[in-house]
Design an enzyme around this catalytic site. Structure first.
Site, PDB file in Angstrom:
ATOM      1  N   ASP A   1       0.842  -1.191   0.000  1.00 11.54           N
ATOM      2  CA  ASP A   1       0.000   0.000   0.000  1.00 11.54           C
ATOM      3  C   ASP A   1       0.887   1.254   0.000  1.00 11.54           C
ATOM      4  OD1 ASP A   1      -2.202   1.663   0.029  1.00 11.54           O
ATOM      5  OD2 ASP A   1      -3.253   0.561   1.584  1.00 11.54           O
TER       6      ASP A   1
ATOM      7  N   GLU B   1      -9.937   7.312   4.214  1.00 12.31           N
ATOM      8  CA  GLU B   1      -9.058   6.667   5.197  1.00 12.31           C
ATOM      9  C   GLU B   1      -8.453   7.679   6.168  1.00 12.31           C
ATOM     10  OE1 GLU B   1      -5.632   5.019   3.211  1.00 12.31           O
ATOM     11  OE2 GLU B   1      -5.988   6.217   1.441  1.00 12.31           O
TER      12      GLU B   1
HETATM   13  C1  BGC Z   1      -3.865   7.937  -0.508  1.00 15.30           C
HETATM   14  C2  BGC Z   1      -3.682   8.498  -1.839  1.00 15.30           C
HETATM   15  C3  BGC Z   1      -3.735   9.986  -1.651  1.00 15.30           C
HETATM   16  C4  BGC Z   1      -2.588  10.403  -0.754  1.00 15.30           C
HETATM   17  C5  BGC Z   1      -2.579  11.851  -0.482  1.00 15.30           C
HETATM   18  C6  BGC Z   1      -2.681   8.324   0.335  1.00 15.30           C
HETATM   19  O1  BGC Z   1      -2.714   7.715   1.575  1.00 15.30           O
HETATM   20  O2  BGC Z   1      -4.052   6.580  -0.613  1.00 15.30           O
HETATM   21  O3  BGC Z   1      -4.611   8.002  -2.727  1.00 15.30           O
HETATM   22  O4  BGC Z   1      -3.695  10.673  -2.844  1.00 15.30           O
HETATM   23  O5  BGC Z   1      -2.583   9.699   0.452  1.00 15.30           O
HETATM   24  O6  BGC Z   1      -1.450  12.209   0.266  1.00 15.30           O
HETATM   25  C1  BGC Z   2      -5.159   3.037   0.318  1.00 16.20           C
HETATM   26  C2  BGC Z   2      -5.432   2.039  -0.766  1.00 16.20           C
HETATM   27  C3  BGC Z   2      -5.350   2.706  -2.113  1.00 16.20           C
HETATM   28  C4  BGC Z   2      -4.018   3.406  -2.271  1.00 16.20           C
HETATM   29  C5  BGC Z   2      -3.878   4.145  -3.564  1.00 16.20           C
HETATM   30  C6  BGC Z   2      -3.898   3.798   0.070  1.00 16.20           C
HETATM   31  O1  BGC Z   2      -3.708   4.813   1.003  1.00 16.20           O
HETATM   32  O2  BGC Z   2      -5.077   2.372   1.559  1.00 16.20           O
HETATM   33  O3  BGC Z   2      -6.692   1.442  -0.583  1.00 16.20           O
HETATM   34  O4  BGC Z   2      -5.533   1.772  -3.130  1.00 16.20           O
HETATM   35  O5  BGC Z   2      -3.850   4.311  -1.218  1.00 16.20           O
HETATM   36  O6  BGC Z   2      -4.683   5.258  -3.622  1.00 16.20           O
END
Ligand code: BGC
Ligand code: BGC
Length: 679
Positions: free
Chosen positions: A335, A535
């Site tokens: 991830d 998240e």
């Molecule tokens: C997310 C990404 C997001 C990024 C922003 C990550 O944890 O999964 O999709 O664009 O944080 O900093």
């Molecule tokens: C998330 C994933 C996601 C990735 C890319 C991560 O922070 O946990 O589910 O696919 O970012 O955006």
């Protein structure tokens, strides 16, 4: 409430009837391990995990091609295959130079730094990166790259795409066939803009609804997640063995996040799952079992830990369980910068994760240093060449299975650039059906619903005409906040859907966010809910929606006080403590996060103009509904299961039932609320 206790017992027994004996035992005993006692007990016993088989068979022709490619690639090229960079931090030139095997667009990344870029720009960007990956100058082996994206509820990064309800709503539908259809539409619309790898489905089994990703989970029930995971994978990837498997209109799917992401202590995102190995198996692995049987070809490894050890370095789980027992035969991806969190690792150095079985690093902005150090680590022997070949072989195998070497640039693949498919009316109809089926009726006094559309209807609440609240996180932007009506050219808000039907029937619907009116309405529909979140930011310290004197509660009570019949519709990513609102309203509907097609709400709430029912409710709770803000974790099968509404609950027009005043067992509720865990 009037529901007899035997009713819950019945539901519990029904839920248990299709559990494995062990799941049942765990469900009954709880079998939680006391914290502290666990860190030293994380031995993995592969032999206790079920023996599964991938729906994708091994093929000697594919194997010969993998071997041939490997024999012609340099270490630099091989290392490149194992690294994925984010669109915001990589150029086509970088891909050419470092032979990167994949790029992604994170939730807030878009072509040329523009998250809201128009669809054609996404497709032309896909071509630019693809062309760079096919560079065969200086004897290089051109290996087509994969572009990964989070089409977790439709191709929702793209303005104009069809936006489905989030997984929690799909869980309420209890309709696996529709889940598969949603997967097909999602894959097709993602192909239109040139991405060939979807980071979906999330097959987390959310067990503590404080977790901000609960809405990405189909259910707290492993059985329901098992039932859906394989269907969604089939919808996204197509049928293993069919000529179009993994090829447009399908794409590569990802089962995520392996394993136990939904079971972290207190529902903390990226936290620690302290369950026993048996619980991991019985609660958190059934979804993987069906996804693998359906042939899922990538698995994203969870940010979370099991008993204080990060999954990304858990070799027994990644190799012996996931592959050795469950039968997975694609490649794993870590991830977002997960490697930076591992002991002994930095952003640019992390052989531990690679050696543990991470085949591809999602290294959004850390990819360059990581690449250089990995090349060096392979040369020094810290990473054995055999392990590099193994990881690259797994990635190449999937690329070959997906026909990537034959397919040509993204824009020349079937359906690419067919813009009319983005938000096509036939696709929106699928999403609207999903909205209808996902609604759960929790209360319907005096059979108030369905409403006669010829009435004077007041539509109130700040979620009534609010695309951002309807669609939630992972919509255009990462957190889904800041989206306006204009970002959804193909959608309909809940108010718009009601207004359209009421007007057509000769009634009158008026939008009034604060509930004020000039002419007293016959009935009010109040729509309220959580702000969009994703998240991390969506984690809560409890399940309170708002204090008792909160503005939504006031709105409901003010309308009631004026003698108006009130229908409440909640938009939440999870069950929340809403007893006061349920008591204040005459009818209460949980609509989860319905996505772009708000019209689906009107389809069920309103009668036809001839008075007949349009659609009955068929949604059933995919999560147990709490009596108190602090009643979490709360899951069907708990030893002292005492929810407000049990897993599987949901009323129908066909069988009217009266719900008495709900017991408000929450004296503390006034002081609770807010997203701040510390606060
Ligand atoms: C997310 C990404 C997001 C990024 C922003 C990550 O944890 O999964 O999709 O664009 O944080 O900093
Ligand atoms: C998330 C994933 C996601 C990735 C890319 C991560 O922070 O946990 O589910 O696919 O970012 O955006």
């Amino acid at each position: 409430m009037k529901v007899p206790p035997s009713f819950f017992l019945l539901l519990f027994l029904e839920a248990c009837s299709n559990m494995t004996p062990l799941a049942l035992q765990t469900a009954i005993t709880g079998a939680a391990v006391p914290p502290g006692a666990v860190a030293d007990n994380r031995a993995v016993h592969p032999e206790i995990w079920p023996k599964g088989q991938s729906g994708v068979a091994s093929d000697p022709v594919v194997e010969a091609r993998v071997a041939d490619l490997l024999s012609r690639m340099t270490i630099e090229e091989k290392v490149g295959q194992t690294i994925q960079a984010d669109l915001a931090s990589v150029t086509p030139d970088d891909v050419r130079k470092y032979h990167l095997g994949s790029i992604l667009n994170g939730g807030s990344s878009g072509p040329h730094g523009n998250d809201r870029a128009a669809a054609p720009e996404w497709l032309s960007t896909a071509d630019e990166f693809w062309r760079a990956s096919m560079n065969v100058a200086a004897g290089h082996v051109g290996v087509p790259l994969l572009w990964g994206t989070d089409s977790v509820h439709g191709n929702a990064n793209i303005i104009g795409a069809t936006i489905f309800p989030h997984n929690v709503g799909l869980g309420a539908m209890r309709d696996p066939a529709l889940v598969r259809r949603i997967g097909q539409v999602t894959a097709l619309e993602t192909r239109v803009t040139g991405q060939d790898w979807n980071f979906a489905p999330v097959i987390a089994v959310a067990r503590d609804d404080r977790w901000g990703r609960t809405y990405e989970s189909y259910s707290e029930s492993p059985d329901l997640v098992r039932e859906y995971a394989g269907e969604m994978v089939r919808g996204l990837q197509g049928e293993p063995g069919a000529p179009d498997f993994l090829r447009s209109p399908y794409l590569l799917a990802t089962a995520k996040h392996f394993i136990g992401d939904g079971g972290t202590d207190r529902g903390i995102d990226q936290g620690d799952n302290i369950a026993s190995e048996e619980e991991l198996r019985d609660i958190h692995s059934p979804g993987y079992q069906s996804a693998i049987a359906a042939g899922v070809q990538s698995v994203m490894v969870s940010f979370s830990s099991w008993r204080a050890e990060k999954m990304s370095v858990n070799r027994p789980m990644l190799e012996d369980v996931l592959r050795g027992r469950l039968g997975f035969n694609g490649f794993t991806v870590s991830d977002w910068n997960a490697h930076t969190q591992l002991p002994g690792c930095t952003g640019s150095r992390c052989s531990a994760a690679f050696l543990a079985g991470i085949d591809m690093f999602m290294a959004p902005d850390t990819w360059k240093g990581l690449w250089a150090n990995m090349v060096e680590e392979v040369r020094s022997g810290e990473i054995p060449l055999s392990r590099l070949n193994e990881a690259v072989g797994r990635i190449l195998r999937v690329k070959i299975r997906a026909g990537l070497f034959e397919e040509g640039p993204p824009s020349r693949r079937p359906h690419a650039g067919e813009w009319r498919l983005l938000g096509a009316s036939s696709h929106r109809a699928v999403a609207r059906q999903a909205v209808r089926e996902s609604l759960v009726l929790l209360k319907n006094e005096h059979s108030l619903l369905p409403l006669n559309p010829q009435l004077n209807v007041l539509v109130a609440g700040d979620a009534a005409d609010n695309m951002s609240k309807q669609t939630g996180g992972w919509t255009i932007s990462w957190q889904g906040d800041g989206n306006t009506r204009a970002d959804f050219p193909n959608g309909q808000t809940i108010y718009e859907g009601i207004e359209e039907q009421v007007r057509a029937a000769g009634g009158r619907a008026t939008l009034s966010v604060d509930g004020s009116f000039a002419v007293k309405p016959d009935v009010a529909i109040v729509v309220f809910g959580e702000e969009a979140y994703a998240e991390g930011q969506g984690d809560r310290k409890d399940l309170a929606f708002e204090p008792k004197e909160g503005k939504n509660q006031q709105l409901l009570q003010n309308l009631k006080a004026q003698g108006i019949l009130v229908v409440a519709v909640s938009l939440t990513g999870r069950p929340l403590y809403l007893t006061p609102a349920m008591d204040a309203a005459d009818a209460f509907v949980s609509a989860w996060l319905p996505g772009g097609e708000g019209g689906g709400v009107a389809d069920v709430l309103l009668r036809k103009s001839d008075g007949s029912v349009q659609y009955d409710f068929r949604g059933r709770l995919p999560f147990s509904w709490p009596r108190r803000p602090d009643q979490t974790p709360l899951n069907v099968g708990d030893p002292e299961y005492n929810p407000l509404f049990p897993f599987g609950y949901g009323l129908e027009y066909a069988t009217p039932q009266k719900i008495a005043t709900l017991p408000d067992t929450s004296p503390a509720a006034t002081h609770l609320g807010g997203l701040d865990r510390e606060g």
